[in-house]
Design an enzyme around this catalytic site. Structure first.
Site, mmCIF file in Angstrom:
data_model
loop_
_atom_site.group_PDB
_atom_site.id
_atom_site.type_symbol
_atom_site.label_atom_id
_atom_site.label_comp_id
_atom_site.label_asym_id
_atom_site.label_seq_id
_atom_site.Cartn_x
_atom_site.Cartn_y
_atom_site.Cartn_z
ATOM 1 N N SER A 97 0.700 -1.061 -0.155
ATOM 2 C CA SER A 97 -0.024 0.287 -0.293
ATOM 3 C C SER A 97 0.861 1.237 -0.161
ATOM 4 O O SER A 97 2.363 1.220 0.031
ATOM 5 C CB SER A 97 -0.706 0.001 0.927
ATOM 6 N N TYR A 147 -1.810 -1.114 11.220
ATOM 7 C CA TYR A 147 -2.069 -2.011 9.916
ATOM 8 C C TYR A 147 -0.896 -1.742 8.751
ATOM 9 O O TYR A 147 -0.046 -2.334 7.877
ATOM 10 C CB TYR A 147 -3.040 -0.824 9.016
ATOM 11 N N LYS A 156 2.273 -4.125 6.504
ATOM 12 C CA LYS A 156 2.839 -3.946 5.260
ATOM 13 C C LYS A 156 4.076 -3.162 4.949
ATOM 14 O O LYS A 156 5.124 -4.581 4.616
ATOM 15 C CB LYS A 156 1.499 -2.553 4.458
HETATM 16 N N1 UFG Z 1 -13.157 11.359 3.333
HETATM 17 C C1 UFG Z 1 -13.516 12.105 3.720
HETATM 18 N N2 UFG Z 1 -14.440 11.440 4.217
HETATM 19 C C2 UFG Z 1 -15.437 10.173 4.849
HETATM 20 C C3 UFG Z 1 -13.967 9.323 3.876
HETATM 21 C C4 UFG Z 1 -11.985 9.925 3.780
HETATM 22 O O1 UFG Z 1 -13.734 12.956 3.456
HETATM 23 O O2 UFG Z 1 -15.808 9.483 5.306
HETATM 24 C C5 UFG Z 1 -11.164 11.831 3.116
HETATM 25 C C6 UFG Z 1 -10.327 10.953 4.080
HETATM 26 O O3 UFG Z 1 -10.084 12.479 4.940
HETATM 27 C C7 UFG Z 1 -9.315 11.411 2.578
HETATM 28 C C8 UFG Z 1 -9.922 11.090 1.331
HETATM 29 O O4 UFG Z 1 -11.447 10.976 1.875
HETATM 30 O O5 UFG Z 1 -8.651 12.591 1.951
HETATM 31 C C9 UFG Z 1 -9.629 9.710 0.910
HETATM 32 O O6 UFG Z 1 -9.903 8.524 2.219
HETATM 33 P P1 UFG Z 1 -9.614 7.357 2.276
HETATM 34 O O7 UFG Z 1 -10.184 6.716 3.919
HETATM 35 O O8 UFG Z 1 -10.943 7.261 1.465
HETATM 36 O O9 UFG Z 1 -8.683 6.795 2.003
HETATM 37 P P2 UFG Z 1 -6.836 7.172 2.580
HETATM 38 O O10 UFG Z 1 -6.492 8.073 1.583
HETATM 39 O O11 UFG Z 1 -7.400 7.257 4.739
HETATM 40 O O12 UFG Z 1 -7.113 5.271 3.051
HETATM 41 C C10 UFG Z 1 -6.075 4.253 1.628
HETATM 42 C C11 UFG Z 1 -7.042 3.425 2.593
HETATM 43 C C12 UFG Z 1 -5.798 3.049 3.790
HETATM 44 C C13 UFG Z 1 -4.503 3.167 2.084
HETATM 45 C C14 UFG Z 1 -3.811 4.416 1.983
HETATM 46 C C15 UFG Z 1 -2.916 3.890 0.779
HETATM 47 O O13 UFG Z 1 -7.544 3.031 3.699
HETATM 48 O O14 UFG Z 1 -5.709 0.852 3.708
HETATM 49 O O15 UFG Z 1 -5.427 4.441 1.164
HETATM 50 O O16 UFG Z 1 -2.865 5.618 0.601
HETATM 51 F F1 UFG Z 1 -3.269 2.649 3.623
#
Ligand code: UFG
Length: 337
Positions: free
Chosen positions: A124, A148, A152
C-alpha cells in the site's frame, strides 16, 4: 501459469482472479470469507465462464497450505489475504500483527518446501507515510503511522530478506494507491460491513440514502479546494497490474517495487461532484474536522510501473464513480440469486 490467490474472494482479489482467468491462467483460490462472500466465487465463474479450484480456510493454517501445494502444482502466489482497516488496527494491534505477518510467513515456509519462488505482494501507498514531495516515487523514504501500515512495511521487509537469502526467489511488491470502482458487470465490487471508513463506500451509502450525509474531513488543507487529494485507481486497472506483475515475477529474480496509481490526484470535493454528475444523484455533505492521521495529498509517480511492467491505467474517474454506484444498486440481486 497455475497461480495461488490468497484472499481471492475479496475486493481486489476477486477482480484479479477475473483478469488472470481471462488471460488464460489457471488459478487456485484460498479464502476464509472473513471479509467476503462465497457468492463472489460464482460471480467470478459467471463473468469468465471458467472453472477454478477453491479451498476454504485460513492462510495461517500450514497443514491446509501444504495440502493445497500437494494437490496442485503452484507456479506463483499472489497474496491478498490480510486485515485492512486502519482504525481497527489501532485498537487491535496484536490481531493485525498476528494475522498479517503469520499469513505471509506460513505461505513463504510452504512455498520453500514445495520449491515455488514467485511471489506478488499486495502492499500500500501507506508505507510512504507523509511524503516530503509529490508525486511519490518508489525510492522515497518509508514510514508508517498505524499498525496496519506497519504490517505492510514489515511484510515488505520479510519478503526482501527472503529474496536476499534465496537468489531463486522473485518478489514483486505492488504499492496500491486508492482503489475504487467495481466490475462493469455489477457482479463484483466493494461493500464493507457496518459504517464505511473509506470515502467511496461512504459516498455510495449516502447516495442510496442508507446514510444521511457525507462528512468531508477538512477543507483547510493546502490543496486545490482545501479537501484531501488522493490518487484513485479503478479496481479493474489495479487487477490488470497484477497480471503484469505475475508475468514479471516469472522472468526476473530478487525484489522489485511498483506504485500502482494513475498519477493524478483528485480532491474529495471533485470526487463527490463527479459522482453526482455521472450518476445523476445528489450526495449531501458537511464539512467536518480533519481526520487524525490523514495527509493533505497523495499521488503516485506511475513511471516505473509503465517502463518495467508496461502498466498503464485506462479507466477514468467517471468510470470509477459509475461502476461503484452500479455495483451497489444491483448487488442485492447478485449476492442473493
Ligand atoms: N474522507 C472524507 N470523508 C470520509 C472518508 C474519507 O472526507 O467519510 C477523505 C479523507 O480525509 C481522505 C480521502 O477522503 O482525504 C480518502 O480517504 P479514504 O479513507 O478513502 O482513503 P485513505 O487515503 O485515507 O486510505 C486509503 C486506504 C488505506 C491505504 C491508503 C494508501 O484506506 O488502507 O489509502 O494511501 F493505506
Amino acid at each position: 501459469m497455475n497461480i495461488l490467490i490468497t484472499g481471492g474472494a475479496g475486493y481486489i482479489g476477486s477482480h484479479t482472479c477475473v483478469e488472470l482467468l481471462e488471460a488464460g491462467h489457471d488459478i487456485v483460490i484460498v479464502d476464509n470469507f472473513s471479509n467476503s462472500n462465497f457468492k463472489v466465487l460464482d460471480n467470478i465463474k459467471t463473468i469468465t465462464s471458467k472453472e477454478f479450484k477453491f479451498y476454504e480456510g485460513d492462510v495461517k493454517d500450514k497443514a491446509l497450505l501444504e495440502k493445497i501445494f500437494k494437490e496442485n502444482k503452484i507456479d506463483a502466489v499472489i497474496h491478498f489475504a490480510a486485515y485492512k482497516a486502519v482504525g481497527e488496527s489501532v485498537t487491535k494491534p496484536l490481531m493485525y500483527y498476528r494475522n498479517n505477518l503469520d499469513t505471509t510467513i506460513t505461505l513463504l515456509e510452504v512455498m520453500n518446501e514445495f520449491n515455488c519462488h514467485n511471489f506478488v505482494f499486495s502492499s500500500s501507498a501507506t508505507v510512504y507515510g507523509s511524503p516530503k514531495s509529490l508525486p511519490i516515487k518508489e525510492d522515497f523514504p518509508l514510514s508508517t503511522t498505524n499498525p496496519y501500515g506497519t504490517t505492510k512495511l514489515m511484510n515488505e521487509q520479510i519478503l526482501s530478506d527472503v529474496a536476499t537469502a534465496d537468489p531463486d526467489f522473485s518478489v514483486i511488491i505492488l504499492r496500491y494507491f486508492n482503489p475504487i470502482g467495481a466490475h462493469r458487470s455489477g457482479l463484483l465490487g466493494e461493500d464493507p460491513n457496518g459504517i464505511p471508513n473509506n470515502l467511496m463506500p461512504y459516498i455510495v451509502r449516502v447516495a442510496t440514502k442508507e446514510l444521511p450525509s457525507l462528512n468531508i474531513f477538512g477543507n483547510d488543507y493546502d490543496t486545490k479546494d482545501g479537501t484531501g487529494v488522493r490518487d484513485y485507481i479503478h479496481v479493474v486497472d489495479l487487477a490488470k497490474g497484477h497480471l503484469k506483475a505475475i508475468e514479471k515475477a516469472a522472468t526476473s529474480k530478487g525484489v522489485k517495487y511498483y506504485n500502482l496509481g494513475t498519477g493524478t490526484g483528485y480532491s474529495v470535493l471533485e470526487l463527490v461532484k463527479t459522482f453526482e454528475k455521472v450518476n445523476n444523484i445528489k450526495v449531501p455533505y458537511k464539512i467536518a474536522p480533519r481526520r487524525a492521521g490523514d495527509i493533505a495529498s497523495c499521488y503516485a509517480d506511475p513511471t516505473k510501473a509503465y517502463q518495467e511492467l508496461g502498466f498503464k491505467t485506462e479507466l477514468t474517474i467517471e468510470d470509477m464513480c459509475r461502476d461503484s454506484y452500479n455495483y451497489i444498486i444491483t448487488k442485492e440481486k447478485h449476492l442473493n440469486d
